[in-house]
Scaffold this motif. Sequence first.
Motif, PDB file in Angstrom:
ATOM      1  N   LEU A 159      14.309   3.163  -1.220  1.00 48.95           N
ATOM      2  CA  LEU A 159      14.615   3.293   0.115  1.00 48.95           C
ATOM      3  C   LEU A 159      15.034   4.757   0.576  1.00 48.95           C
ATOM      4  O   LEU A 159      15.054   5.147   1.825  1.00 48.95           O
ATOM      5  N   LEU A 160      15.278   5.573  -0.603  1.00 50.91           N
ATOM      6  CA  LEU A 160      15.496   6.993  -0.465  1.00 50.91           C
ATOM      7  C   LEU A 160      14.480   8.047  -0.654  1.00 50.91           C
ATOM      8  O   LEU A 160      14.472   8.857  -0.744  1.00 50.91           O
ATOM      9  N   ALA A 161      13.175   7.354  -0.886  1.00 50.45           N
ATOM     10  CA  ALA A 161      12.144   8.135  -1.304  1.00 50.45           C
ATOM     11  C   ALA A 161      11.247   8.717  -0.164  1.00 50.45           C
ATOM     12  O   ALA A 161      11.426   8.231   1.022  1.00 50.45           O
ATOM     13  N   ASP A 162      10.384   9.592  -0.240  1.00 51.54           N
ATOM     14  CA  ASP A 162       9.884  10.144   0.562  1.00 51.54           C
ATOM     15  C   ASP A 162       8.268   9.513   0.594  1.00 51.54           C
ATOM     16  O   ASP A 162       7.728   9.103   1.743  1.00 51.54           O
ATOM     17  N   ILE A 163       7.980   8.920  -0.402  1.00 50.87           N
ATOM     18  CA  ILE A 163       6.622   8.554  -0.718  1.00 50.87           C
ATOM     19  C   ILE A 163       7.110   7.321  -1.828  1.00 50.87           C
ATOM     20  O   ILE A 163       7.647   7.519  -2.785  1.00 50.87           O
ATOM     21  N   VAL A 164       6.269   6.224  -1.251  1.00 54.36           N
ATOM     22  CA  VAL A 164       6.602   5.035  -2.053  1.00 54.36           C
ATOM     23  C   VAL A 164       5.031   4.470  -2.541  1.00 54.36           C
ATOM     24  O   VAL A 164       4.319   4.197  -1.408  1.00 54.36           O
ATOM     25  N   LEU A 165       4.862   4.292  -3.909  1.00 54.70           N
ATOM     26  CA  LEU A 165       3.474   4.081  -4.406  1.00 54.70           C
ATOM     27  C   LEU A 165       3.452   2.622  -4.832  1.00 54.70           C
ATOM     28  O   LEU A 165       4.344   2.309  -5.843  1.00 54.70           O
ATOM     29  N   PRO A 166       2.704   1.671  -4.641  1.00 58.91           N
ATOM     30  CA  PRO A 166       2.799   0.409  -5.125  1.00 58.91           C
ATOM     31  C   PRO A 166       1.914   0.371  -6.463  1.00 58.91           C
ATOM     32  O   PRO A 166       1.000   0.845  -6.697  1.00 58.91           O
ATOM     33  N   GLU A 167       2.792  -0.503  -7.442  1.00 60.39           N
ATOM     34  CA  GLU A 167       2.422  -0.533  -8.682  1.00 60.39           C
ATOM     35  C   GLU A 167       1.753  -2.017  -9.267  1.00 60.39           C
ATOM     36  O   GLU A 167       2.418  -2.780  -8.324  1.00 60.39           O
TER      37      GLU A 167
ATOM     38  N   GLY B 188      14.399  17.486  -2.683  1.00 60.30           N
ATOM     39  CA  GLY B 188      13.272  18.271  -2.102  1.00 60.30           C
ATOM     40  C   GLY B 188      12.226  17.174  -1.668  1.00 60.30           C
ATOM     41  O   GLY B 188      12.049  16.596  -0.667  1.00 60.30           O
ATOM     42  N   THR B 189      11.618  16.369  -2.672  1.00 58.38           N
ATOM     43  CA  THR B 189      10.746  15.265  -2.547  1.00 58.38           C
ATOM     44  C   THR B 189      11.082  14.345  -3.704  1.00 58.38           C
ATOM     45  O   THR B 189      11.189  14.692  -4.937  1.00 58.38           O
ATOM     46  N   VAL B 190      11.035  13.149  -3.129  1.00 63.90           N
ATOM     47  CA  VAL B 190      11.492  11.912  -4.116  1.00 63.90           C
ATOM     48  C   VAL B 190      10.233  10.948  -3.927  1.00 63.90           C
ATOM     49  O   VAL B 190       9.892  10.557  -2.696  1.00 63.90           O
ATOM     50  N   ILE B 191       9.535  10.680  -5.073  1.00 65.99           N
ATOM     51  CA  ILE B 191       8.772   9.594  -5.049  1.00 65.99           C
ATOM     52  C   ILE B 191       8.828   8.279  -5.926  1.00 65.99           C
ATOM     53  O   ILE B 191       9.398   8.708  -7.061  1.00 65.99           O
TER      54      ILE B 191
ATOM     55  N   SER C 290       0.519  -1.086   0.004  1.00 65.37           N
ATOM     56  CA  SER C 290       0.000   0.050   0.053  1.00 65.37           C
ATOM     57  C   SER C 290       0.921   1.238  -0.059  1.00 65.37           C
ATOM     58  O   SER C 290       1.923   0.984   0.303  1.00 65.37           O
ATOM     59  N   PRO C 291       0.330   2.505  -0.232  1.00 72.96           N
ATOM     60  CA  PRO C 291       1.275   3.720  -0.218  1.00 72.96           C
ATOM     61  C   PRO C 291       1.927   3.765   1.106  1.00 72.96           C
ATOM     62  O   PRO C 291       1.065   3.586   2.145  1.00 72.96           O
ATOM     63  N   VAL C 292       3.108   4.323   1.219  1.00 70.73           N
ATOM     64  CA  VAL C 292       3.696   4.547   2.322  1.00 70.73           C
ATOM     65  C   VAL C 292       4.587   6.077   2.315  1.00 70.73           C
ATOM     66  O   VAL C 292       4.733   6.484   1.125  1.00 70.73           O
ATOM     67  N   LYS C 293       4.606   6.568   3.562  1.00 71.97           N
ATOM     68  CA  LYS C 293       5.463   7.780   3.587  1.00 71.97           C
ATOM     69  C   LYS C 293       6.411   7.613   4.572  1.00 71.97           C
ATOM     70  O   LYS C 293       6.424   6.732   5.502  1.00 71.97           O
TER      71      LYS C 293
END
Length: 753
Positions: free
Chosen positions: A459-467, A445-448, A118-121
């Motif tokens: 692992l270096l992202a601010d938000i990870v979206l499942p595909e 600034g922001t990494v998705i 699921s999406p995570v922050k």
Amino acid sequence: MEKAMRRRDFLKLAAVSSTGAVLFTGCSLGTIGDGDPAHEFKLESPVYNPNDLRYGRDNWYATAAPASLGGDGLIVRVFEGRAKKVDGNPDFPTNRGKSSAVIQALVTELYHPDRVASPVKRSGDRGSGQFQPLNWNDALAQVANAIKAAPQATLLITEPLNGALGAVINAFVKATGVQLATFEPDERIVLREAMRRTFGVATLPTLDLANANFLLDFGADFLHGWIAPVQFARAFGQFRQGRSNARGLFYFLGPRMAATAANADRWYAIKPGSEGLIALAMAQVILSENLADSTGSNAFLQALGLTRQQLDQNFTPEKVADAAGISADQIRTIARLFAQRKPSIAIAGTTAAAHTNGLFNLVAVFALNYLVGSVNTQGGVILNPPVPLGDQLPAHQNGTPYTTWVQLSNAIKSGQIKTVLIHRVNPVYHLPPASGFADALRNAGTVISVGTVFDDTALLADIVLPEHTIFEEWDIVVPDPGPGFPALTLRQPVVNPFVDSRAFGDILIQLGKQLGASMPWDSQEAAVRALADTLRQRGGGNITASDPREYFMIMQTQGGWWNEQQKVTSTPQPSKATAPANPEFAGDSGQYPFYLLPFPSGVVGYGQWSHLPWVQGLQDQMSTIAWQTWVEVNPKTGEQLGIGTGDIIRIETPQGSIEVPVYINPAAPPDVLAVPLGQGHTGGGRYAKGFGVNILNVVQPATEKETGALAWAATRCRIAKTGRRARISQFEGAVPAFQLEEAPIVQLKPMKV
């Protein structure tokens, strides 16, 4: 209870109901007109995706392989709502029912235990791996706000654009103004540019091996990973044993005996980076002995920007032999065979492209086909035409070269790029540390990140979206190379989504709406259906139905669209000359006496499949090693240095050092240390993280001179002993003692684990 349904009844229901996935209807269905097909249509879940728990039986659905694995047609066995088995689609023209072990292992990505559910922050420091759940509405709102703050300062990174998803990405970039970079292996960047210069085409060629008599390969590991391994392996089978006349003759020239080289009739261990020089010396022999095709000489010379006099003065076999590592007589023998055993094919790739003169190497080798009349003729290199959706699908283009990645890294560090959106690629792993990309992301600034697992970049992202995986999404894929005529594979979801994931096209369309951008479609599925209907309106190909729903369903049942009547008929010509160039290597040969030769793994590739346990468990075709990194060392070199299989050595380059176990390989050249790519991940889940080392960490960031691609084979190295040993995970010698009839007991090596 399931009921058989005739085509007319099926279409009546389809007229009032949307359809999900449609079953594969069998082999060679052909064009469907007013009569019923040989295998009746079956209706499965008219509104939802497949869920056959009620029936307790097998169902097979046609779909598409990833473009990076050739984009072949697949069929997937689904039982009780679960995908169980993947095979090749027997109807699709690129693979005709064949598949690879890697393609079959893709089903494990669907049920991967470390899949992003699921999406995570991010809840901790970047790289800590600490995340907290986030619902989709909040996740998309935060991503949209980051992009909205500065669209021109947003960078979208994805794999090379292809098919329907590529069309959605193109539309998003155009509508929002974000920057776009595409990531693919550097040697393919060089290959695509070589095709443009040598033949004036943007698509990659296929090989008519079934009708060829002689194949000359400079480094391209085409049976294990090079651009379309399933298509080429199938063709190679025809080349060797699929015809009544004599089997084809195959010579391989390269600095390492790759698994493809092991299938050759003869392998020549040439010096790294000398492929282009050998090709020029061959051309000099062919032209001086009047063995060339009458119309091909000018095209060859034009591709290299040479005159006949320059070729005769500077590139005779005697003048090239020392730099090539093979004798002048051997070059002459190869040249005469190539010219006299027509139809002949010459190809180059993989390590040949990974040098500072990689483009020259590839252009010189592929241009040899002009000399023997093997360009777009039977038994030669067959050029592929564009598909008839060229005005709507993204054009074939080179990936972003290494030199541009360095510039993008600097732009992120300086704040010129504030938001980075990364889809289905892992640049933190694939770019050398010298690029500065990983450090740049840590301060961005922001990494998705959008993907299926928490890889090194996620692992270096601010938000990870499942595909969605490929088994849960809609798409149209353009095989590149195609089969010699236009072809498209249709991807349909064959199971319900396993986790709370979404298709990347749907994510972009939703973001576009929140940004106030006008997108042509409401969903990725809508884009697929619209493109399919454009095919219907333009006509031609294997489907002749006039009704839009009928047309799309036939496309689903057959797994795609193709048109065997449309082929390249124009005479190809070189578009730009590529001057001869010698390879350059980082590191003084006095201090660094060995060539460091990374090579894509025959199983995990460049590392993109390392998270799949089935793939990790596949042994290397030559060493039988699995799950780790090793270095191949010549037996005499090992004896001189006092090292053997299992000894851990330190490989030192001007860029740094790594420690790996030795595998003594009798086929390894004395001055070459070959190390596989693909291991050494810091993320990617339990089956990727912590296994082996990443050889790119010690590769000098030299670049191919004309394309700017990373020349990952252009580094020299030396060896230092550590005094330690390790057990190698290999299958070699893993057979217990046995007894043969009328033969003594043979005691083999004990199993190594």
